[in-house]
Write an enzyme that holds these catalytic residues in place. Structure first.
Site, PDB file in Angstrom:
ATOM      1  N   SER A 145      39.804 -29.439  -7.685  1.00 30.76           N
ATOM      2  CA  SER A 145      40.375 -28.909  -8.929  1.00 30.76           C
ATOM      3  C   SER A 145      41.846 -28.626  -8.670  1.00 30.76           C
ATOM      4  O   SER A 145      42.255 -28.429  -7.519  1.00 30.76           O
ATOM      5  CB  SER A 145      39.663 -27.596  -9.283  1.00 30.76           C
ATOM      6  OG  SER A 145      40.438 -26.831 -10.175  1.00 30.76           O
ATOM      7  N   TYR A 158      36.008 -19.370  -7.076  1.00 24.77           N
ATOM      8  CA  TYR A 158      36.173 -20.785  -7.448  1.00 24.77           C
ATOM      9  C   TYR A 158      37.392 -21.379  -6.741  1.00 24.77           C
ATOM     10  O   TYR A 158      37.315 -22.455  -6.118  1.00 24.77           O
ATOM     11  CB  TYR A 158      36.320 -20.885  -8.973  1.00 24.77           C
ATOM     12  CG  TYR A 158      36.434 -22.302  -9.497  1.00 24.77           C
ATOM     13  CD1 TYR A 158      35.299 -23.074  -9.711  1.00 24.77           C
ATOM     14  CD2 TYR A 158      37.679 -22.857  -9.790  1.00 24.77           C
ATOM     15  CE1 TYR A 158      35.391 -24.368 -10.217  1.00 24.77           C
ATOM     16  CE2 TYR A 158      37.781 -24.148 -10.292  1.00 24.77           C
ATOM     17  CZ  TYR A 158      36.639 -24.902 -10.499  1.00 24.77           C
ATOM     18  OH  TYR A 158      36.738 -26.179 -10.994  1.00 24.77           O
TER      19      TYR A 158
HETATM   20  P1  NAD Z   1      29.827 -29.335 -16.068  1.00 27.21           P
HETATM   21  O1  NAD Z   1      29.412 -27.917 -16.106  1.00 27.21           O
HETATM   22  O2  NAD Z   1      29.906 -30.087 -17.334  1.00 27.21           O
HETATM   23  O3  NAD Z   1      28.938 -30.166 -15.047  1.00 27.21           O
HETATM   24  C1  NAD Z   1      28.635 -29.679 -13.778  1.00 27.21           C
HETATM   25  C2  NAD Z   1      27.336 -30.305 -13.331  1.00 27.21           C
HETATM   26  O4  NAD Z   1      27.002 -29.794 -12.040  1.00 27.21           O
HETATM   27  C3  NAD Z   1      26.168 -30.005 -14.260  1.00 27.21           C
HETATM   28  O5  NAD Z   1      25.471 -31.189 -14.556  1.00 27.21           O
HETATM   29  C4  NAD Z   1      25.306 -29.043 -13.450  1.00 27.21           C
HETATM   30  O6  NAD Z   1      23.926 -29.137 -13.741  1.00 27.21           O
HETATM   31  C5  NAD Z   1      25.604 -29.518 -12.043  1.00 27.21           C
HETATM   32  N1  NAD Z   1      25.246 -28.511 -11.035  1.00 27.21           N
HETATM   33  C6  NAD Z   1      25.524 -27.185 -11.041  1.00 27.21           C
HETATM   34  N2  NAD Z   1      24.989 -26.600  -9.963  1.00 27.21           N
HETATM   35  C7  NAD Z   1      24.357 -27.576  -9.261  1.00 27.21           C
HETATM   36  C8  NAD Z   1      23.610 -27.596  -8.067  1.00 27.21           C
HETATM   37  N3  NAD Z   1      23.389 -26.475  -7.358  1.00 27.21           N
HETATM   38  N4  NAD Z   1      23.103 -28.778  -7.635  1.00 27.21           N
HETATM   39  C9  NAD Z   1      23.309 -29.921  -8.335  1.00 27.21           C
HETATM   40  N5  NAD Z   1      24.008 -29.950  -9.483  1.00 27.21           N
HETATM   41  C10 NAD Z   1      24.521 -28.796  -9.936  1.00 27.21           C
HETATM   42  O7  NAD Z   1      31.250 -29.343 -15.359  1.00 27.21           O
HETATM   43  P2  NAD Z   1      32.312 -30.521 -15.162  1.00 27.21           P
HETATM   44  O8  NAD Z   1      33.518 -30.144 -15.909  1.00 27.21           O
HETATM   45  O9  NAD Z   1      31.688 -31.824 -15.406  1.00 27.21           O
HETATM   46  O10 NAD Z   1      32.629 -30.302 -13.628  1.00 27.21           O
HETATM   47  C11 NAD Z   1      32.331 -31.255 -12.623  1.00 27.21           C
HETATM   48  C12 NAD Z   1      33.167 -30.927 -11.398  1.00 27.21           C
HETATM   49  O11 NAD Z   1      34.547 -31.029 -11.737  1.00 27.21           O
HETATM   50  C13 NAD Z   1      32.970 -29.506 -10.869  1.00 27.21           C
HETATM   51  O12 NAD Z   1      33.017 -29.530  -9.455  1.00 27.21           O
HETATM   52  C14 NAD Z   1      34.168 -28.761 -11.422  1.00 27.21           C
HETATM   53  O13 NAD Z   1      34.535 -27.653 -10.637  1.00 27.21           O
HETATM   54  C15 NAD Z   1      35.228 -29.863 -11.364  1.00 27.21           C
HETATM   55  N6  NAD Z   1      36.362 -29.636 -12.257  1.00 27.21           N
HETATM   56  C16 NAD Z   1      36.210 -29.654 -13.613  1.00 27.21           C
HETATM   57  C17 NAD Z   1      37.327 -29.444 -14.407  1.00 27.21           C
HETATM   58  C18 NAD Z   1      37.239 -29.436 -15.912  1.00 27.21           C
HETATM   59  O14 NAD Z   1      38.239 -29.052 -16.562  1.00 27.21           O
HETATM   60  N7  NAD Z   1      36.161 -29.864 -16.522  1.00 27.21           N
HETATM   61  C19 NAD Z   1      38.572 -29.201 -13.832  1.00 27.21           C
HETATM   62  C20 NAD Z   1      38.678 -29.189 -12.451  1.00 27.21           C
HETATM   63  C21 NAD Z   1      37.566 -29.415 -11.671  1.00 27.21           C
END
Ligand code: NAD
Length: 261
Positions: A145, A158
């Site tokens: 991130s 985080y």
């Molecule tokens: P999201 O909440 O839409 O999806 C996250 C997924 O991870 C979900 O499907 C959830 O079920 C799964 N998950 C959670 N805990 C888990 C576990 N213990 N085992 C297996 N799966 C698990 O979020 P996203 O936005 O798609 O995020 C995906 C990644 O991208 C994350 O690592 C997040 O930190 C990172 N990220 C997202 C953003 C953003 O703006 N969306 C920005 C920076 C980083």
């Protein structure tokens, strides 16, 4: 499109929604074979499987918690049993929750570190062990991130987990470069996924976030999936240990725009 991704076997954690889903469908359009790891959500991963197959790829899904060693081992075995091998590991699953740091409980801290950092360690270790054993020059892609470098009050756990992911990725990249195994990191800015749904439903909160993005808009999941496809493909064959900021310029000190500062 990257022709060399056709028939490659890709495991994506947390792939039932958000960025994981977008990456699964992108790899499907690349005609790869995708293993969708899902956790507790009952999102319709069958629809993702159907979309991938319709695009010319193949897919299968497996439940598992990335913070549990046994689940991660089973996930890699499932990929190998189902599709014959593993070429690309995308450690994407992640969670966040807002808590002022003076009230951050050890339980909350551990939960975020377990999923976001230990989960990526386990996924990377198991994938790399498989690649070494099978003499495979595979690729590992970790989801960090912008908060691996931008401090984030109320999200200390985080930010700490993502800072850890960045250094874990760089260390593994250095360690396994001689074996031809590439390990890279994607660091998204603000992307329109379920993790942000509540925040972006509030027009004021959404505007505040947009003001932090020099390109002026919240990113689309497909824009992150495009980074993953490139990092997985041989078009990035000389790239390892990279942290690819896909953030519309968020990490470039937007407060200094237009001569300010
Ligand atoms: P999201 O909440 O839409 O999806 C996250 C997924 O991870 C979900 O499907 C959830 O079920 C799964 N998950 C959670 N805990 C888990 C576990 N213990 N085992 C297996 N799966 C698990 O979020 P996203 O936005 O798609 O995020 C995906 C990644 O991208 C994350 O690592 C997040 O930190 C990172 N990220 C997202 C953003 C953003 O703006 N969306 C920005 C920076 C980083």
């Amino acid at each position: 499109m990257y022709q060399d991704l056709e028939n490659k076997v890709v495991v994506i954690t947390g792939a039932a929604k958000g960025l994981g889903k977008a990456m699964a469908e992108r790899f499907g359009r690349e005609k790869a074979k995708v293993v969708i790891n899902y956790h507790s959500d009952n999102s319709d991963y069958q629809e993702i499987i159907d979309n991938i197959k319709a695009a010319g790829g193949d897919a299968a899904a497996m439940q598992g918690d990335v913070s549990k060693e046994e689940d991660v081992k089973k996930l890699i075995s499932f990929a190998v049993e189902t599709f014959g091998r593993l070429d690309i590991m995308v450690n994407n699953a992640g969670i966040e929750n807002e808590v002022p740091s003076e009230r951050l409980t050890l339980e909350d801290w551990n939960k975020v570190i377990d999923v976001n950092l230990t989960g990526i360690f386990l996924g990377s270790r198991e994938a790399i062990a498989y690649m070494l054993e099978n003499n495979s020059k595979g690729s590992v892609i970790n989801m960090s991130s912008v908060h691996d470098r931008i401090p984030w009050p109320h999200f200390a756990h985080y930010a700490a987990s993502k800072g850890g992911v960045k250094m874990l990725t760089e260390t593994l990249a250095l360690e396994f470069a001689p074996k031809g195994i590439r390990v890279n990191n994607i660091s998204p800015g603000a992307i329109d996924t379920p993790i942000n749904a509540e925040k972006f439903a509030d027009p004021i909160a959404k505007k505040e976030v947009e003001a932090l993005i020099p390109m002026g808009y919240i990113g689309k999941p497909e824009e992150i999936a495009a980074c993953a496809a490139w990092l997985a493909s041989s078009e990035s064959s000389y790239v390892t240990g990279l942290t690819l900021y896909a953030d519309g310029g968020m990490t470039k000190y937007p407060g200094f725009q237009a001569g300010k500062g």
